[in-house]
Design an enzyme around this catalytic site. Structure first.
Site, PDB file in Angstrom:
ATOM      1  N   LYS A 124       0.829  -1.207   0.000  1.00  0.00           N
ATOM      2  CA  LYS A 124       0.000   0.000   0.000  1.00  0.00           C
ATOM      3  C   LYS A 124       0.866   1.261   0.000  1.00  0.00           C
ATOM      4  CE  LYS A 124      -1.994   1.851   3.554  1.00  0.00           C
ATOM      5  NZ  LYS A 124      -2.796   2.479   4.610  1.00  0.00           N
ATOM      6  N   ASP A 142      -6.857   1.224   1.203  1.00  0.00           N
ATOM      7  CA  ASP A 142      -6.918   1.332   2.662  1.00  0.00           C
ATOM      8  C   ASP A 142      -8.300   0.898   3.132  1.00  0.00           C
ATOM      9  OD1 ASP A 142      -8.595   3.397   1.945  1.00  0.00           O
ATOM     10  OD2 ASP A 142      -7.616   4.906   3.211  1.00  0.00           O
TER      11      ASP A 142
END
Length: 214
Positions: A124, A142
């Site tokens: 991420k 997220d």
């Protein structure tokens, strides 16, 4: 989990997002690729506002790996001790900075594999850096995007990797670069976890979420 939204509906969703905010921006403060990487790494299990408060003064004196190493672990901790998991994060930032100096000539690399070789940098974080600094159409999933993707059917998936693939596979190419920012901001401020603000939602009429609020 909602079923996958149809192409023309997705296209209309992002047309509206683009019309509302053509150039969405991430909310983490940074001055270069290095400070962005550090900020994103610090933001895990923390708010962007909390990270920005901690790094406001930090980045004035340590905006390169070399300067961060000169500051040292104890010095770094003093700046970020208000952030969750600050001790482990501080260790990772120092290790990351050393590796950048030793292996990458002090520069943040521009490939996902190289970024993910850095301590404290997962997929991420790498995707955020690639997107925000290097302008690659990567998708950083997220909790907001995971919830929104599944709630609306824009990008359903059982885990973050599946949602990332769903975004890449289903969102029209012209919207890929800014897709994750539009989704994050919509999930953070409108399509909230407990009480989505459906009355203020620009895609309410085409969203299949059955439990809409007034």
């Amino acid at each position: 989990m909602a079923k996958q939204m149809k192409y023309l509906t997705i296209k209309e969703v992002f047309r509206r997002f683009h019309e509302l905010e053509p150039e969405p921006k991430g909310e983490l403060h940074h001055t270069n690729a290095y400070t962005l990487t550090v900020a994103v790494a610090l933001s895990a299990q923390a708010t962007d506002a909390g990270v920005n408060k901690a790094t406001r003064d930090l980045f004035k004196i340590a905006d390169t790996p070399q300067k961060m190493l000169a500051l040292g672990l104890d010095g770094l901790i003093e700046y970020i001790k208000t952030i969750g998991l600050f001790r482990q994060k501080a260790k990772n930032v120092i290790k990351m900075s050393q590796l950048l100096v030793d292996e990458f000539d002090g520069e943040v690399p521009s490939s996902r594999a190289a970024l993910m070789s850095l301590p404290g940098v997962g997929r991420k974080t790498a995707n955020v850096v690639l997107n925000m600094w290097f302008h690659m159409p990567t998708q950083a999933v997220d909790t907001h995007i995971f919830r929104l993707g599944n709630r609306t059917g824009i990008a359903p998936g059982k885990d973050v990797d599946a949602v990332e693939r769903a975004i890449e596979d289903n969102i029209p190419a012209e919207y890929q670069l800014h897709a994750h920012h539009w989704l994050i901001l919509h999930g953070r401020y409108v399509c909230k976890a407990r009480k989505p603000v459906c009355a203020n939602c620009i895609i309410r009429d085409i969203c299949p979420f059955e439990e809409k609020t007034l």
